[in-house]
Write a protein that holds these residues in place. Sequence first.
Motif, PDB file in Angstrom:
ATOM      1  N   SER A 199      -9.948  25.986 -22.056  1.00 57.61           N
ATOM      2  CA  SER A 199      -9.698  26.307 -20.649  1.00 57.61           C
ATOM      3  C   SER A 199      -8.736  25.279 -20.075  1.00 57.61           C
ATOM      4  O   SER A 199      -9.035  24.082 -20.023  1.00 57.61           O
ATOM      5  CB  SER A 199     -11.016  26.286 -19.864  1.00 57.61           C
ATOM      6  OG  SER A 199     -10.772  26.485 -18.489  1.00 57.61           O
ATOM      7  N   LEU A 200      -7.556  25.769 -19.668  1.00 56.24           N
ATOM      8  CA  LEU A 200      -6.540  24.906 -19.076  1.00 56.24           C
ATOM      9  C   LEU A 200      -6.352  25.299 -17.620  1.00 56.24           C
ATOM     10  O   LEU A 200      -6.330  26.481 -17.279  1.00 56.24           O
ATOM     11  CB  LEU A 200      -5.216  25.032 -19.832  1.00 56.24           C
ATOM     12  CG  LEU A 200      -5.244  24.673 -21.320  1.00 56.24           C
ATOM     13  CD1 LEU A 200      -3.881  24.912 -21.949  1.00 56.24           C
ATOM     14  CD2 LEU A 200      -5.683  23.223 -21.526  1.00 56.24           C
ATOM     15  N   LEU A 201      -6.172  24.299 -16.770  1.00 52.05           N
ATOM     16  CA  LEU A 201      -6.115  24.528 -15.338  1.00 52.05           C
ATOM     17  C   LEU A 201      -4.704  24.331 -14.793  1.00 52.05           C
ATOM     18  O   LEU A 201      -4.011  23.379 -15.172  1.00 52.05           O
ATOM     19  CB  LEU A 201      -7.060  23.580 -14.606  1.00 52.05           C
ATOM     20  CG  LEU A 201      -8.536  23.646 -15.007  1.00 52.05           C
ATOM     21  CD1 LEU A 201      -9.330  22.575 -14.266  1.00 52.05           C
ATOM     22  CD2 LEU A 201      -9.112  25.021 -14.727  1.00 52.05           C
ATOM     23  N   ASP A 202      -4.308  25.220 -13.912  1.00 50.99           N
ATOM     24  CA  ASP A 202      -3.128  24.943 -13.101  1.00 50.99           C
ATOM     25  C   ASP A 202      -3.440  23.754 -12.199  1.00 50.99           C
ATOM     26  O   ASP A 202      -4.614  23.462 -11.912  1.00 50.99           O
ATOM     27  CB  ASP A 202      -2.782  26.146 -12.222  1.00 50.99           C
ATOM     28  CG  ASP A 202      -2.203  27.297 -13.011  1.00 50.99           C
ATOM     29  OD1 ASP A 202      -1.553  27.042 -14.037  1.00 50.99           O
ATOM     30  OD2 ASP A 202      -2.408  28.460 -12.597  1.00 50.99           O
ATOM     31  N   HIS A 203      -2.397  23.097 -11.725  1.00 51.52           N
ATOM     32  CA  HIS A 203      -2.632  21.991 -10.791  1.00 51.52           C
ATOM     33  C   HIS A 203      -3.345  22.493  -9.538  1.00 51.52           C
ATOM     34  O   HIS A 203      -4.185  21.792  -8.975  1.00 51.52           O
ATOM     35  CB  HIS A 203      -1.302  21.327 -10.431  1.00 51.52           C
ATOM     36  CG  HIS A 203      -1.468  20.106  -9.584  1.00 51.52           C
ATOM     37  ND1 HIS A 203      -0.928  19.994  -8.329  1.00 51.52           N
ATOM     38  CD2 HIS A 203      -2.137  18.941  -9.800  1.00 51.52           C
ATOM     39  CE1 HIS A 203      -1.238  18.819  -7.814  1.00 51.52           C
ATOM     40  NE2 HIS A 203      -1.971  18.168  -8.679  1.00 51.52           N
ATOM     41  N   SER A 204      -3.055  23.725  -9.121  1.00 56.55           N
ATOM     42  CA  SER A 204      -3.746  24.293  -7.961  1.00 56.55           C
ATOM     43  C   SER A 204      -5.236  24.459  -8.244  1.00 56.55           C
ATOM     44  O   SER A 204      -6.070  24.325  -7.338  1.00 56.55           O
ATOM     45  CB  SER A 204      -3.130  25.639  -7.573  1.00 56.55           C
ATOM     46  OG  SER A 204      -3.227  26.567  -8.637  1.00 56.55           O
ATOM     47  N   ASP A 205      -5.598  24.747  -9.499  1.00 56.55           N
ATOM     48  CA  ASP A 205      -7.007  24.824  -9.876  1.00 56.55           C
ATOM     49  C   ASP A 205      -7.675  23.451  -9.761  1.00 56.55           C
ATOM     50  O   ASP A 205      -8.839  23.345  -9.361  1.00 56.55           O
ATOM     51  CB  ASP A 205      -7.158  25.324 -11.314  1.00 56.55           C
ATOM     52  CG  ASP A 205      -6.780  26.783 -11.484  1.00 56.55           C
ATOM     53  OD1 ASP A 205      -6.991  27.561 -10.533  1.00 56.55           O
ATOM     54  OD2 ASP A 205      -6.285  27.144 -12.561  1.00 56.55           O
ATOM     55  N   VAL A 206      -6.935  22.430 -10.140  1.00 56.25           N
ATOM     56  CA  VAL A 206      -7.471  21.059 -10.046  1.00 56.25           C
ATOM     57  C   VAL A 206      -7.750  20.720  -8.580  1.00 56.25           C
ATOM     58  O   VAL A 206      -8.790  20.128  -8.252  1.00 56.25           O
ATOM     59  CB  VAL A 206      -6.484  20.046 -10.660  1.00 56.25           C
ATOM     60  CG1 VAL A 206      -7.031  18.621 -10.529  1.00 56.25           C
ATOM     61  CG2 VAL A 206      -6.219  20.373 -12.125  1.00 56.25           C
ATOM     62  N   ILE A 207      -6.842  21.123  -7.703  1.00 55.79           N
ATOM     63  CA  ILE A 207      -7.040  20.897  -6.270  1.00 55.79           C
ATOM     64  C   ILE A 207      -8.293  21.617  -5.788  1.00 55.79           C
ATOM     65  O   ILE A 207      -9.111  21.065  -5.037  1.00 55.79           O
ATOM     66  CB  ILE A 207      -5.797  21.349  -5.480  1.00 55.79           C
ATOM     67  CG1 ILE A 207      -4.598  20.468  -5.830  1.00 55.79           C
ATOM     68  CG2 ILE A 207      -6.059  21.317  -3.969  1.00 55.79           C
ATOM     69  CD1 ILE A 207      -3.273  20.967  -5.270  1.00 55.79           C
ATOM     70  N   THR A 208      -8.453  22.875  -6.223  1.00 53.75           N
ATOM     71  CA  THR A 208      -9.656  23.632  -5.863  1.00 53.75           C
ATOM     72  C   THR A 208     -10.912  22.938  -6.361  1.00 53.75           C
ATOM     73  O   THR A 208     -11.926  22.859  -5.653  1.00 53.75           O
ATOM     74  CB  THR A 208      -9.579  25.056  -6.447  1.00 53.75           C
ATOM     75  OG1 THR A 208      -8.460  25.737  -5.888  1.00 53.75           O
ATOM     76  CG2 THR A 208     -10.846  25.844  -6.145  1.00 53.75           C
ATOM     77  N   MET A 209     -10.864  22.422  -7.583  1.00 52.02           N
ATOM     78  CA  MET A 209     -12.011  21.716  -8.152  1.00 52.02           C
ATOM     79  C   MET A 209     -12.366  20.496  -7.312  1.00 52.02           C
ATOM     80  O   MET A 209     -13.539  20.271  -6.975  1.00 52.02           O
ATOM     81  CB  MET A 209     -11.696  21.289  -9.587  1.00 52.02           C
ATOM     82  CG  MET A 209     -12.823  20.530 -10.266  1.00 52.02           C
ATOM     83  SD  MET A 209     -14.109  21.607 -10.902  1.00 52.02           S
ATOM     84  CE  MET A 209     -13.316  22.182 -12.408  1.00 52.02           C
ATOM     85  N   PHE A 210     -11.368  19.691  -6.963  1.00 58.22           N
ATOM     86  CA  PHE A 210     -11.617  18.507  -6.141  1.00 58.22           C
ATOM     87  C   PHE A 210     -12.189  18.914  -4.785  1.00 58.22           C
ATOM     88  O   PHE A 210     -13.073  18.240  -4.249  1.00 58.22           O
ATOM     89  CB  PHE A 210     -10.317  17.718  -5.960  1.00 58.22           C
ATOM     90  CG  PHE A 210     -10.115  16.626  -6.983  1.00 58.22           C
ATOM     91  CD1 PHE A 210     -10.135  15.296  -6.612  1.00 58.22           C
ATOM     92  CD2 PHE A 210      -9.911  16.937  -8.317  1.00 58.22           C
ATOM     93  CE1 PHE A 210      -9.952  14.282  -7.545  1.00 58.22           C
ATOM     94  CE2 PHE A 210      -9.726  15.936  -9.263  1.00 58.22           C
ATOM     95  CZ  PHE A 210      -9.748  14.602  -8.888  1.00 58.22           C
TER      96      PHE A 210
END
Length: 685
Positions: A467-478
């Motif tokens: 599972s690889l995340l877009d940077h926008s996904d990382v923002i959502t996670m944070f």
Amino acid sequence: MKITKKLGILLSIIPFAASAQTSMLTNPLLVHSNAPIEFNKVNAQVIKDAVSTVIKVTDARVKTLVAIPAAKKTVANTLMGFDGLSYDLSDLGAKLSVIASTYADDATRNAANDQSQVLGSYGSDLYLNEGLYKALKAFSLSATAKTLSPTQHKFLKETIIAFEINGMKLDQKGRDNLKVINDKLISFGNQFDRHIAESKDSIEFSLTDLQGIPEAYITPWKRANGHYMVRVNGPNYINILKFGDIEATRKAMYLKYQNRAYPANMATMDSLFSYRQKLADQLGYKTYAEYALVTKMAGKPVTVWSFLDDLKDKLTPHVGPELDQLKELKKEQQPNDPAVIYAWDIGYYSNKLLDTKYKLNTELVRQYFEMNNTIQGMFTVYQKLFNIQIHEIKGLPVWDPKIKSYELDMDGKKMGTFFLDLYPRPNKYTHFETAPISTYHIANGKEVLPVGTLICNFPEGTTTEPSLLDHSDVITMFHEFGHLIHFLLCHPVINSQLAFSVKGDFVEAPSQFLENFCWNYDVLKLFAKNYKTGEVLPKSLFDKMKAAQNAGVSIQYIRQVSLAMIDFTFEDRFNAIKAGGIDQVEKDLWTMNQTPYPEGSHFICSFGHLNGYGANYYGYLWSKVYAQDIFSVFEQHGVLDQATGVRYRKEILQEGAQEDEMAMLRHFLGREPNSKAFLKSLGIK
């Protein structure tokens, strides 16, 4: 436990107290302890028994509280008594919400939905209980009330207001009418959410249709007949609209995704808004928005409209030029067609813009954000920033085998437990949310620690790629994990003042503030590593990401303004617009996006916030102003400065709703809040 002792006192009051006491001690949804919640033992009957028991016990507790003579009312038996019975209702309600949003078993999930409605109606009726209101009102006028602590006084004041704005100033006939309206609202709200969660659809494509989409995404879609069956869910929608070279493919997925829960939710929404207006009428408010804002920071609809109109005016001049950049790219790719940007084009050509103007390869960026490593990296950042500790624990019962569980410690003490439910599956809630499971409570001098979960829909790995995340996904996670940290760190003496009880237009600020850390290289280099080579995210690649940070920001934020206006139009101008049909509202407001309206789409049917965030979607933008102001303090002292982080933890996160939101902000900022940092973040002077 305190609840057990209270039940013992109730034995002489009601004949079913013994059976209720047994259920409170054995039903996995009602046991208040720090033992693991036995999700594996939850079924439809357990849910029904839990709701029935809590209602019976609460009836008895209300009867006891009301019967206390005025001279014998104390903080313990009246103020904390009401907080205690509220805790049992909200705690069970939280568990039912998670079950309704996550469980695969139809019978269990449907029971959770149905019983949530029963429990919600009962809880709503409590605020129409005249005896309970008079008991609390009498206590508020007593000599004891004058000696309350600031947090106790705040709770009592807000409780009295809650009773009064929910109908206690009406006569009996008015309260009876209000009960009917409340029951309808709960029913239609549950219907609305259920239609979205249970929406199932797929689209069949050929390999040619999927041109441009990375092989890792399309491989799981392949079927024996050589065609590709794509489930209509969030990750698939994003990937097709971002990478699909064929416009017809993007359009097909866009329309399918935007038509989830259509047509079922059209009638449901119309009823929901109608009954909200009836609620406002019954309570003496002009609109539902006017009613809802009594307990918000904004206070009045005119303030919200002014805020949204001002932001719209500031953004509008920048939207056209941003769209022109996308049009140029479309003209290059389709020279014989008119360069018109449609809704299904924005993600695709925005990604192309990153490739061309900013030389940013987003697929390369994803390789630095493998899911497990990103989670551990996020934990590292939060631990360093707030001086907390997080560790995984094994063996806890969970509702799906892919879920992982963790504990959070602070200053050597366990603060709570949380779960990560990260990937989509059928019948699961389709967006992203932080959900409480058990709320913090002090029972007979002992703490019952909070339990919460992230319910997410990130792209799941395949047999060939993790599972690889877009940077926008990382923002959502944070962002979502920020909500969870807020919830777990707040341990209020009065349960009703937990973190998620802050005003609705402030609750997003503590998590939005943490999104900023995803744009700082000193933060990302702690964990952003290529999943193949282990290489740390190069500074040169980050610089490209940073340069592109505000690419399309006006398009993005004007859409948020339009969504806030859709919500607020329904809740503040329903009488004026209902004759034209509720779907016309989105069409009329779409013009601010400066793209053609996507005919045949019905986005509002799956706009889940129209239920849970009614008249409050503006809060995302409103709270963002405070979030950026908070972050400006970290920029002054160093974004990973632990002293600033711990001060923020103590003065904002741990406070929850024990202090007024504006007072907390002034205290932390050392000044009045302002919008300078927010406008700067958008590139607006």
